[in-house]
Design an enzyme around this catalytic site. Structure first.
Site, PDB file in Angstrom:
ATOM      1  N   HIS A 128       0.843  -1.209   0.000  1.00 22.15           N
ATOM      2  CA  HIS A 128       0.000   0.000   0.000  1.00 22.15           C
ATOM      3  C   HIS A 128       0.867   1.243   0.000  1.00 22.15           C
ATOM      4  O   HIS A 128       2.083   1.162   0.170  1.00 22.15           O
ATOM      5  CB  HIS A 128      -1.019  -0.016   1.134  1.00 22.15           C
ATOM      6  N   HIS A 186       1.317   3.875   1.905  1.00 23.69           N
ATOM      7  CA  HIS A 186       1.862   4.582   3.071  1.00 23.69           C
ATOM      8  C   HIS A 186       3.392   4.618   3.024  1.00 23.69           C
ATOM      9  O   HIS A 186       4.032   3.654   2.584  1.00 23.69           O
ATOM     10  CB  HIS A 186       1.411   3.921   4.378  1.00 23.69           C
ATOM     11  N   ASP A 230       5.797   4.301   5.111  1.00 31.95           N
ATOM     12  CA  ASP A 230       6.634   3.275   5.756  1.00 31.95           C
ATOM     13  C   ASP A 230       6.647   1.955   4.976  1.00 31.95           C
ATOM     14  O   ASP A 230       7.342   1.015   5.354  1.00 31.95           O
ATOM     15  CB  ASP A 230       6.224   3.065   7.229  1.00 31.95           C
ATOM     16  N   HIS A 231       5.900   1.881   3.875  1.00 28.61           N
ATOM     17  CA  HIS A 231       5.897   0.683   3.008  1.00 28.61           C
ATOM     18  C   HIS A 231       6.408   1.017   1.593  1.00 28.61           C
ATOM     19  O   HIS A 231       7.251   0.323   1.054  1.00 28.61           O
ATOM     20  CB  HIS A 231       4.486   0.083   2.949  1.00 28.61           C
ATOM     21  N   HIS A 263      -7.652  -0.706   5.322  1.00 29.17           N
ATOM     22  CA  HIS A 263      -6.570   0.110   5.900  1.00 29.17           C
ATOM     23  C   HIS A 263      -6.289   1.269   4.938  1.00 29.17           C
ATOM     24  O   HIS A 263      -6.241   2.431   5.342  1.00 29.17           O
ATOM     25  CB  HIS A 263      -5.342  -0.753   6.117  1.00 29.17           C
ATOM     26  N   ASP A 274      -0.410  -4.091   5.870  1.00 26.35           N
ATOM     27  CA  ASP A 274      -1.128  -3.596   7.054  1.00 26.35           C
ATOM     28  C   ASP A 274      -2.595  -4.030   7.048  1.00 26.35           C
ATOM     29  O   ASP A 274      -3.457  -3.353   7.620  1.00 26.35           O
ATOM     30  CB  ASP A 274      -1.038  -2.063   7.138  1.00 26.35           C
ATOM     31  N   HIS A 320       4.356  -5.370   9.967  1.00 26.89           N
ATOM     32  CA  HIS A 320       4.931  -4.818  11.208  1.00 26.89           C
ATOM     33  C   HIS A 320       5.108  -5.883  12.281  1.00 26.89           C
ATOM     34  O   HIS A 320       4.363  -6.861  12.336  1.00 26.89           O
ATOM     35  CB  HIS A 320       4.002  -3.743  11.802  1.00 26.89           C
TER      36      HIS A 320
HETATM   37  N1  LIG Z   1      -0.604   0.789  17.569  1.00 28.77           N
HETATM   38  C1  LIG Z   1       0.531   0.850  16.675  1.00 28.77           C
HETATM   39  C2  LIG Z   1       0.743   2.320  16.329  1.00 28.77           C
HETATM   40  C3  LIG Z   1       1.167   2.591  14.909  1.00 28.77           C
HETATM   41  C4  LIG Z   1       0.044   2.430  13.871  1.00 28.77           C
HETATM   42  O1  LIG Z   1      -0.987   3.101  13.908  1.00 28.77           O
HETATM   43  N2  LIG Z   1       0.259   1.530  12.915  1.00 28.77           N
HETATM   44  C5  LIG Z   1      -0.661   1.286  11.817  1.00 28.77           C
HETATM   45  C6  LIG Z   1       0.126   0.688  10.653  1.00 28.77           C
HETATM   46  S1  LIG Z   1       1.474   1.726  10.067  1.00 28.77           S
HETATM   47  C7  LIG Z   1      -1.754   0.298  12.200  1.00 28.77           C
HETATM   48  O2  LIG Z   1      -2.621   0.071  11.380  1.00 28.77           O
HETATM   49  N3  LIG Z   1      -1.713  -0.300  13.396  1.00 28.77           N
HETATM   50  C8  LIG Z   1      -2.663  -1.291  13.821  1.00 28.77           C
HETATM   51  C9  LIG Z   1      -3.046  -1.179  15.265  1.00 28.77           C
HETATM   52  O3  LIG Z   1      -2.598  -0.254  15.935  1.00 28.77           O
HETATM   53  O4  LIG Z   1      -3.821  -2.043  15.715  1.00 28.77           O
HETATM   54  C10 LIG Z   1       1.647   0.150  17.436  1.00 28.77           C
HETATM   55  O5  LIG Z   1       1.363  -0.946  17.958  1.00 28.77           O
HETATM   56  O6  LIG Z   1       2.811   0.574  17.497  1.00 28.77           O
HETATM   57 ZN   LIG Z   2       2.526   0.385   8.224  1.00 34.20          ZN
HETATM   58 ZN   LIG Z   3      -0.216   1.501   6.519  1.00 35.36          ZN
END
Ligand SMILES: N[C@@H](CCC(=O)N[C@@H](CS)C(=O)NCC(=O)O)C(=O)O
Ligand SMILES: [Zn+2]
Ligand SMILES: [Zn+2]
Length: 311
Positions: free
Chosen positions: A105, A107, A109-110, A161, A185, A224
């Site tokens: 996607h 974003h 960071d990807h 997402h 994601d 991630h």
């Molecule tokens: N809650 C994230 C914070 C960063 C964030 O929002 N990441 C995005 C992807 S870049 C996401 O979709 N996270 C899923 C989530 O927090 O459940 C973390 O665990 O560090």
């Molecule tokens: Zn991400």
């Molecule tokens: Zn993302």
């Protein structure tokens, strides 16, 4: 922190500084006071099958890039190459020919390394499902298929997402070995992405009807390293689910030794991932709902505001 924004680079840089100053993050973990700040402190990992190798490459604070190698032809693809220099080095190490970029996607960071990578390696085909993806050469949609050497890649459209999100399902025809899916994601180990551009209905379709119907043994390679935080939320949703307790203890041990908790399998995700379990009575009762899609919406909203406990 906005997913994919450049804003959080500042905090990543600050954490990298702390790591460089000698603060070893290895003994700590999310919710335990500190973070694995530096992807150099996170170990890579090589998953070897007869036909396909997958090298997990930690990037930024908690992202993964994945090098996929077709053993028969030594042709390779890279998933979400946000740090191109690392990609070029690992391609050289394996002595393979990189032909393909698979972008999950748009974003930052990807997809944020695409432009630089195509300058470093000429002739790359850059796949993605969204015109916002940098250096895109092959715009794909649901069921678009192509080859990387002798490996077969099928694109799975999983909007939610982001509206153009693609997962890549990789198989070796006539092989008895498990396939791999690169979920960006959309699906994480024990979690899912935030619904930035989509609805609970779309995530239900993505997780249950598309990814959930793949071969249960399919290896899940996600965007991630969020496994511990996700499992703490899963435990909050289903306090009596033993699969969650076991996976959390395992994930903490992995994290403390700097090792990835990836891959999982589709079959495993159905045992502990609350977003894959929205048809279960326990998850529905926690959400105060009786419908799986409403349950999906409710637990996503709850996780958006969840304060992760220390242990
Ligand atoms: N809650 C994230 C914070 C960063 C964030 O929002 N990441 C995005 C992807 S870049 C996401 O979709 N996270 C899923 C989530 O927090 O459940 C973390 O665990 O560090
Ligand atoms: Zn991400
Ligand atoms: Zn993302």
């Amino acid at each position: 922190m906005v997913c994919g924004s450049r804003r959080w680079l500042g905090s990543a840089a600050a954490l990298l500084g702390a790591a460089a100053a000698g603060i070893r993050a290895g003994a700590t973990r999310p919710g335990a006071g500190f973070l694995h700040a530096d992807s150099d402190l996170r170990k890579s990992k090589l998953v070897t099958q007869t036909n396909m190798k997958v090298e997990l490459l930690p990037a930024l604070t908690d992202n993964y890039m994945y090098l996929i190698i077709d053993e028969e032809t030594k042709e390779a693809a890279i998933v979400d190459p946000v740090q191109p220099q690392k990609v070029v080095e690992v391609v050289r190490k394996h002595g393979v020919k990189l032909t393909t970029v698979l972008t999950t996607h748009h974003h930052w960071d990807h997809a944020g390394g695409n432009e630089k990578l195509v300058k470093m390696e000429s002739g790359l085909r850059v796949y993605g499902g969204d015109s916002r993806v940098g250096a895109l050469t092959q715009k794909v949609s649901h069921s678009t298929s192509f080859q990387v050497g002798s490996l077969h890649v099928k694109c799975l459209s999983t909007p939610c997402h982001t509206s153009g999100h693609i997962c890549y399902y990789v198989t070796k025809p006539n092989s008895s070995e498990p396939p791999a899916v690169f979920t960006g994601d959309t699906l994480f180990v024990a979690g899912c992405g935030k619904f930035f551009e989509g609805t609970p209905e779309e995530m239900y379709k993505a997780l249950i009807e598309i990814l959930g119907r793949l071969d249960p043994e399919t290896r899940v390679y996600c965007g991630h390293e969020y496994t511990i935080n996700n499992l703490k939320f899963a435990r909050h949703v289903e306090p009596n689910n033993a699969a969650i307790q076991q996976k959390l203890a395992w994930a903490k041990a992995k994290y403390d030794s700097g090792e990835p908790t990836i891959p999982s399998t589709i079959a495993e995700e159905f045992t502990y991932n609350p977003f894959m379990r929205v048809r279960e009575k326990t998850v529905q009762q926690h959400a105060g709902e009786t419908d799986p899609i409403r349950t999906m919406g409710a637990i996503r909203k709850e996780k958006d505001n969840f304060r992760v406990p220390k242990d």
